[in-house]
Write a protein that holds these residues in place. Sequence first.
Motif, PDB file in Angstrom:
ATOM      1  N   ALA A  17     -19.537 -10.176 -13.313  1.00  0.00           N
ATOM      2  CA  ALA A  17     -19.965  -8.905 -13.921  1.00  0.00           C
ATOM      3  C   ALA A  17     -19.311  -8.719 -15.291  1.00  0.00           C
ATOM      4  O   ALA A  17     -19.963  -8.283 -16.250  1.00  0.00           O
ATOM      5  CB  ALA A  17     -19.609  -7.736 -12.997  1.00  0.00           C
ATOM      6  N   LEU A  18     -18.017  -9.079 -15.390  1.00  0.00           N
ATOM      7  CA  LEU A  18     -17.320  -8.962 -16.683  1.00  0.00           C
ATOM      8  C   LEU A  18     -17.968  -9.884 -17.719  1.00  0.00           C
ATOM      9  O   LEU A  18     -18.193  -9.492 -18.867  1.00  0.00           O
ATOM     10  CB  LEU A  18     -15.839  -9.331 -16.526  1.00  0.00           C
ATOM     11  N   GLU A  19     -18.269 -11.123 -17.301  1.00  0.00           N
ATOM     12  CA  GLU A  19     -18.882 -12.087 -18.224  1.00  0.00           C
ATOM     13  C   GLU A  19     -20.269 -11.591 -18.648  1.00  0.00           C
ATOM     14  O   GLU A  19     -20.632 -11.653 -19.826  1.00  0.00           O
ATOM     15  CB  GLU A  19     -18.971 -13.459 -17.538  1.00  0.00           C
ATOM     16  N   GLN A  20     -21.019 -11.083 -17.674  1.00  0.00           N
ATOM     17  CA  GLN A  20     -22.368 -10.571 -17.946  1.00  0.00           C
ATOM     18  C   GLN A  20     -22.316  -9.416 -18.951  1.00  0.00           C
ATOM     19  O   GLN A  20     -23.196  -9.270 -19.784  1.00  0.00           O
ATOM     20  CB  GLN A  20     -22.985 -10.100 -16.620  1.00  0.00           C
ATOM     21  N   ALA A  21     -21.257  -8.597 -18.852  1.00  0.00           N
ATOM     22  CA  ALA A  21     -21.107  -7.449 -19.768  1.00  0.00           C
ATOM     23  C   ALA A  21     -20.578  -7.894 -21.138  1.00  0.00           C
ATOM     24  O   ALA A  21     -20.423  -7.070 -22.033  1.00  0.00           O
ATOM     25  CB  ALA A  21     -20.170  -6.419 -19.146  1.00  0.00           C
ATOM     26  N   GLY A  22     -20.282  -9.183 -21.280  1.00  0.00           N
ATOM     27  CA  GLY A  22     -19.807  -9.697 -22.567  1.00  0.00           C
ATOM     28  C   GLY A  22     -18.304  -9.557 -22.743  1.00  0.00           C
ATOM     29  O   GLY A  22     -17.778  -9.746 -23.846  1.00  0.00           O
ATOM     30  N   LEU A  23     -17.590  -9.234 -21.660  1.00  0.00           N
ATOM     31  CA  LEU A  23     -16.156  -8.970 -21.798  1.00  0.00           C
ATOM     32  C   LEU A  23     -15.300 -10.242 -21.755  1.00  0.00           C
ATOM     33  O   LEU A  23     -14.080 -10.152 -21.759  1.00  0.00           O
ATOM     34  CB  LEU A  23     -15.682  -7.975 -20.729  1.00  0.00           C
ATOM     35  N   GLY A  24     -15.942 -11.405 -21.734  1.00  0.00           N
ATOM     36  CA  GLY A  24     -15.169 -12.643 -21.858  1.00  0.00           C
ATOM     37  C   GLY A  24     -14.995 -13.027 -23.328  1.00  0.00           C
ATOM     38  O   GLY A  24     -14.384 -14.039 -23.645  1.00  0.00           O
ATOM     39  N   ASN A  25     -15.548 -12.204 -24.207  1.00  0.00           N
ATOM     40  CA  ASN A  25     -15.508 -12.485 -25.643  1.00  0.00           C
ATOM     41  C   ASN A  25     -14.446 -11.610 -26.319  1.00  0.00           C
ATOM     42  O   ASN A  25     -14.573 -10.385 -26.359  1.00  0.00           O
ATOM     43  CB  ASN A  25     -16.902 -12.203 -26.223  1.00  0.00           C
ATOM     44  N   ALA A  26     -13.402 -12.262 -26.842  1.00  0.00           N
ATOM     45  CA  ALA A  26     -12.280 -11.517 -27.433  1.00  0.00           C
ATOM     46  C   ALA A  26     -12.723 -10.657 -28.618  1.00  0.00           C
ATOM     47  O   ALA A  26     -12.173  -9.573 -28.834  1.00  0.00           O
ATOM     48  CB  ALA A  26     -11.186 -12.489 -27.860  1.00  0.00           C
ATOM     49  N   ARG A  27     -13.721 -11.140 -29.386  1.00  0.00           N
ATOM     50  CA  ARG A  27     -14.196 -10.348 -30.544  1.00  0.00           C
ATOM     51  C   ARG A  27     -14.773  -9.008 -30.077  1.00  0.00           C
ATOM     52  O   ARG A  27     -14.552  -7.973 -30.702  1.00  0.00           O
ATOM     53  CB  ARG A  27     -15.285 -11.113 -31.296  1.00  0.00           C
ATOM     54  N   LYS A  28     -15.504  -9.060 -28.962  1.00  0.00           N
ATOM     55  CA  LYS A  28     -16.117  -7.833 -28.427  1.00  0.00           C
ATOM     56  C   LYS A  28     -15.033  -6.868 -27.957  1.00  0.00           C
ATOM     57  O   LYS A  28     -15.119  -5.661 -28.180  1.00  0.00           O
ATOM     58  CB  LYS A  28     -17.040  -8.207 -27.259  1.00  0.00           C
ATOM     59  N   LEU A  29     -13.994  -7.412 -27.327  1.00  0.00           N
ATOM     60  CA  LEU A  29     -12.911  -6.563 -26.825  1.00  0.00           C
ATOM     61  C   LEU A  29     -12.093  -5.980 -27.978  1.00  0.00           C
ATOM     62  O   LEU A  29     -11.715  -4.810 -27.946  1.00  0.00           O
ATOM     63  CB  LEU A  29     -12.007  -7.346 -25.871  1.00  0.00           C
ATOM     64  N   ALA A  30     -11.840  -6.817 -29.002  1.00  0.00           N
ATOM     65  CA  ALA A  30     -11.049  -6.330 -30.140  1.00  0.00           C
ATOM     66  C   ALA A  30     -11.820  -5.247 -30.893  1.00  0.00           C
ATOM     67  O   ALA A  30     -11.216  -4.307 -31.435  1.00  0.00           O
ATOM     68  CB  ALA A  30     -10.700  -7.491 -31.062  1.00  0.00           C
ATOM     69  N   ALA A  31     -13.162  -5.357 -30.925  1.00  0.00           N
ATOM     70  CA  ALA A  31     -13.979  -4.357 -31.635  1.00  0.00           C
ATOM     71  C   ALA A  31     -13.810  -2.965 -31.032  1.00  0.00           C
ATOM     72  O   ALA A  31     -14.040  -1.955 -31.698  1.00  0.00           O
ATOM     73  CB  ALA A  31     -15.455  -4.767 -31.597  1.00  0.00           C
ATOM     74  N   GLN A  32     -13.395  -2.925 -29.753  1.00  0.00           N
ATOM     75  CA  GLN A  32     -13.109  -1.646 -29.089  1.00  0.00           C
ATOM     76  C   GLN A  32     -12.045  -0.855 -29.857  1.00  0.00           C
ATOM     77  O   GLN A  32     -12.155   0.355 -30.041  1.00  0.00           O
ATOM     78  CB  GLN A  32     -12.620  -1.946 -27.661  1.00  0.00           C
TER      79      GLN A  32
END
Lengths: 179, 46
Positions: A17-32
């Motif tokens: 579910a985390l991977e599907q939501a794109g949360l395995g991508n550090a760029r996406k998490l840092a953009a938070q």
Amino acid sequence: MTAFVLPVVIGVAFGAALEQAGLGNARKLAAQFYLEDLTVFKVMFSAIVTAMLGLFWLTQLGVIDPATIAVPETYLRPQLAGGVVFGLGFVLAGLCPGTSCVAAASGRGDGAAVAAGMLVGVFGTGLAFPLLIDFYQSDARGVWTLPSLLHLPYGGVVLLVVLLAIGGFVGAEWMEARS
Amino acid sequence: MTAATARRWLVWVALALGIGAGVVGTPTRRGPVAPPPVHATALRGC
């Protein structure tokens, strides 16, 4: 046997579910942290609301026995210190423990490095634990819950959190549209 | 059903369940609904 298999199945489903939501991508998490992409906020708040409503209604319907639910106790200052260390690591790495495992499992080198660093940190903390144990056990406050802290009825707090989540999602969409 | 429609439905479902919780889980003349009893320590993580 179920006690061993079920957590693995739930863990794999959580990771997927985390991977599907794109949360395995550090760029996406840092953009938070730059308020440009609030996927983390939305995914986590959705999970909190789902778990909270599920727990409330399944308890009401007698499916879950509330006596079997464990709530961690609050050790205020040690947990605040832990939160700061966790937050610094999160900003530095762009991944948290769960998402670093997801990133590593999907073949990302940064995920593997963060997961390895986390294990080294856990090992180091274990070695230094005799020095930390007094602080670790200090400032015990017992079990804190929102209804007891806010002096509000349980159902009222559930409704309040749902309204906060919906307001948060609207605000998050607005911020994302702006950036 | 598009993702946006599904999301909108989920928001309404959450709101309905939340309002229901507010009604059911608020003290009435029959007596208060207590939060789950809490005990023990467990580790959690993201």
